[in-house]
Design a protein around this motif. Structure first.
Motif, PDB file in Angstrom:
ATOM      1  N   THR A 123      55.888  19.355  87.251  1.00  0.00           N
ATOM      2  CA  THR A 123      56.382  20.303  86.241  1.00  0.00           C
ATOM      3  C   THR A 123      56.568  21.718  86.760  1.00  0.00           C
ATOM      4  N   GLY A 124      55.823  22.100  87.780  1.00  0.00           N
ATOM      5  CA  GLY A 124      55.857  23.474  88.272  1.00  0.00           C
ATOM      6  C   GLY A 124      55.075  24.445  87.397  1.00  0.00           C
ATOM      7  N   ARG A 125      54.522  23.967  86.291  1.00  0.00           N
ATOM      8  CA  ARG A 125      53.782  24.845  85.378  1.00  0.00           C
ATOM      9  C   ARG A 125      52.396  25.126  85.946  1.00  0.00           C
ATOM     10  N   HIS A 126      51.972  26.393  85.831  1.00  0.00           N
ATOM     11  CA  HIS A 126      50.711  26.801  86.454  1.00  0.00           C
ATOM     12  C   HIS A 126      50.213  28.119  85.872  1.00  0.00           C
ATOM     13  N   LEU A 127      49.005  28.482  86.259  1.00  0.00           N
ATOM     14  CA  LEU A 127      48.424  29.817  86.087  1.00  0.00           C
ATOM     15  C   LEU A 127      48.044  30.292  87.474  1.00  0.00           C
ATOM     16  N   ASN A 128      48.094  31.588  87.690  1.00  0.00           N
ATOM     17  CA  ASN A 128      47.626  32.073  88.990  1.00  0.00           C
ATOM     18  C   ASN A 128      46.172  32.536  88.858  1.00  0.00           C
ATOM     19  N   GLY A 129      45.551  32.793  89.980  1.00  0.00           N
ATOM     20  CA  GLY A 129      44.136  33.162  89.994  1.00  0.00           C
ATOM     21  C   GLY A 129      43.834  34.418  89.192  1.00  0.00           C
ATOM     22  N   ASP A 130      44.701  35.429  89.277  1.00  0.00           N
ATOM     23  CA  ASP A 130      44.483  36.671  88.527  1.00  0.00           C
ATOM     24  C   ASP A 130      44.500  36.423  87.022  1.00  0.00           C
ATOM     25  N   GLU A 131      45.392  35.541  86.570  1.00  0.00           N
ATOM     26  CA  GLU A 131      45.472  35.230  85.139  1.00  0.00           C
ATOM     27  C   GLU A 131      44.195  34.538  84.663  1.00  0.00           C
ATOM     28  N   VAL A 132      43.719  33.606  85.459  1.00  0.00           N
ATOM     29  CA  VAL A 132      42.502  32.880  85.091  1.00  0.00           C
ATOM     30  C   VAL A 132      41.295  33.813  85.120  1.00  0.00           C
ATOM     31  N   TRP A 156      41.214  36.105  82.118  1.00  0.00           N
ATOM     32  CA  TRP A 156      40.789  35.363  80.935  1.00  0.00           C
ATOM     33  C   TRP A 156      39.275  35.133  80.955  1.00  0.00           C
ATOM     34  N   LEU A 157      38.749  34.665  82.088  1.00  0.00           N
ATOM     35  CA  LEU A 157      37.310  34.411  82.187  1.00  0.00           C
ATOM     36  C   LEU A 157      36.498  35.696  82.058  1.00  0.00           C
ATOM     37  N   ASP A 158      36.986  36.783  82.647  1.00  0.00           N
ATOM     38  CA  ASP A 158      36.276  38.063  82.567  1.00  0.00           C
ATOM     39  C   ASP A 158      36.192  38.580  81.135  1.00  0.00           C
ATOM     40  N   SER A 159      37.099  38.130  80.287  1.00  0.00           N
ATOM     41  CA  SER A 159      37.094  38.609  78.902  1.00  0.00           C
ATOM     42  C   SER A 159      36.091  37.853  78.018  1.00  0.00           C
ATOM     43  N   TRP A 160      35.589  36.745  78.504  1.00  0.00           N
ATOM     44  CA  TRP A 160      34.661  35.941  77.706  1.00  0.00           C
ATOM     45  C   TRP A 160      33.441  36.768  77.320  1.00  0.00           C
ATOM     46  N   GLY A 161      33.067  36.692  76.049  1.00  0.00           N
ATOM     47  CA  GLY A 161      31.878  37.373  75.557  1.00  0.00           C
ATOM     48  C   GLY A 161      32.065  38.858  75.337  1.00  0.00           C
ATOM     49  N   THR A 162      33.298  39.363  75.473  1.00  0.00           N
ATOM     50  CA  THR A 162      33.556  40.778  75.232  1.00  0.00           C
ATOM     51  C   THR A 162      34.232  40.937  73.877  1.00  0.00           C
ATOM     52  N   GLU A 163      34.335  42.182  73.428  1.00  0.00           N
ATOM     53  CA  GLU A 163      35.023  42.447  72.168  1.00  0.00           C
ATOM     54  C   GLU A 163      36.509  42.118  72.260  1.00  0.00           C
ATOM     55  N   ASP A 164      37.054  42.154  73.475  1.00  0.00           N
ATOM     56  CA  ASP A 164      38.472  41.895  73.689  1.00  0.00           C
ATOM     57  C   ASP A 164      38.677  40.520  74.338  1.00  0.00           C
ATOM     58  N   GLU A 165      37.932  39.505  73.843  1.00  0.00           N
ATOM     59  CA  GLU A 165      38.033  38.174  74.427  1.00  0.00           C
ATOM     60  C   GLU A 165      39.446  37.622  74.246  1.00  0.00           C
ATOM     61  N   LYS A 166      40.037  37.197  75.348  1.00  0.00           N
ATOM     62  CA  LYS A 166      41.420  36.719  75.337  1.00  0.00           C
ATOM     63  C   LYS A 166      41.459  35.218  75.061  1.00  0.00           C
ATOM     64  N   SER A 167      42.556  34.764  74.475  1.00  0.00           N
ATOM     65  CA  SER A 167      42.747  33.317  74.273  1.00  0.00           C
ATOM     66  C   SER A 167      43.221  32.695  75.582  1.00  0.00           C
ATOM     67  N   VAL A 168      43.205  31.396  75.628  1.00  0.00           N
ATOM     68  CA  VAL A 168      43.628  30.669  76.832  1.00  0.00           C
ATOM     69  C   VAL A 168      45.049  31.066  77.201  1.00  0.00           C
ATOM     70  N   PRO A 169      45.272  31.487  78.441  1.00  0.00           N
ATOM     71  CA  PRO A 169      46.632  31.877  78.828  1.00  0.00           C
ATOM     72  C   PRO A 169      47.568  30.677  78.856  1.00  0.00           C
ATOM     73  N   GLU A 170      48.833  30.929  78.622  1.00  0.00           N
ATOM     74  CA  GLU A 170      49.847  29.881  78.653  1.00  0.00           C
ATOM     75  C   GLU A 170      50.298  29.641  80.094  1.00  0.00           C
ATOM     76  N   CYS A 171      50.441  28.382  80.434  1.00  0.00           N
ATOM     77  CA  CYS A 171      50.991  28.042  81.758  1.00  0.00           C
ATOM     78  C   CYS A 171      52.457  28.431  81.793  1.00  0.00           C
ATOM     79  N   HIS A 172      52.955  28.721  82.967  1.00  0.00           N
ATOM     80  CA  HIS A 172      54.346  29.115  83.131  1.00  0.00           C
ATOM     81  C   HIS A 172      54.899  28.505  84.415  1.00  0.00           C
ATOM     82  N   ASP A 173      56.220  28.591  84.558  1.00  0.00           N
ATOM     83  CA  ASP A 173      56.887  28.072  85.758  1.00  0.00           C
ATOM     84  C   ASP A 173      56.805  29.083  86.868  1.00  0.00           C
TER      85      ASP A 173
END
Length: 90
Positions: free
Chosen positions: A61-70, A73-90
């Motif tokens: 499919t070519g769909r992926h996330l890069n390391g910075d995106e992941v 997202w993980l760094d936001s866990w447990g913070t007031e600005d917790e992000k939702s799961v990023p969308e994969c892209h081409d």
């Protein structure tokens, strides 16, 4: 199921030493060690299979996330600005 295992003297002595320190039988120490090893290797194989499936999916499919995106997202866990799961892209 009964199974026998031959241990060299050094390993046998080490098992007996640990068993004595823990007030357990050498049999119990060896059973626990084998169970932990098997669990670890099963988890490693599941991870490997998941990685292979992910790689195959990416190749198809070519769909992926890069390391910075992941990481963002993980760094936001447990913070007031917790992000939702990023969308994969081409």
């Amino acid at each position: 199921m009964a199974t026998s295992i031959k241990l060299d003297e050094d390993l046998k002595d080490r098992v007996h030493h640990i068993a004595g320190l823990q007030h357990r039988s050498p049999h119990a120490v060896m059973r626990e060690a084998i169970a932990q090893y098997v669990e670890r290797e099963e988890a490693r194989e599941r991870f490997r299979q998941e990685a292979l499936a992910s790689w195959q999916h990416f190749k198809e499919t070519g769909r992926h996330l890069n390391g910075d995106e992941v990481r963002a997202w993980l760094d936001s866990w447990g913070t007031e600005d917790e992000k939702s799961v990023p969308e994969c892209h081409d």
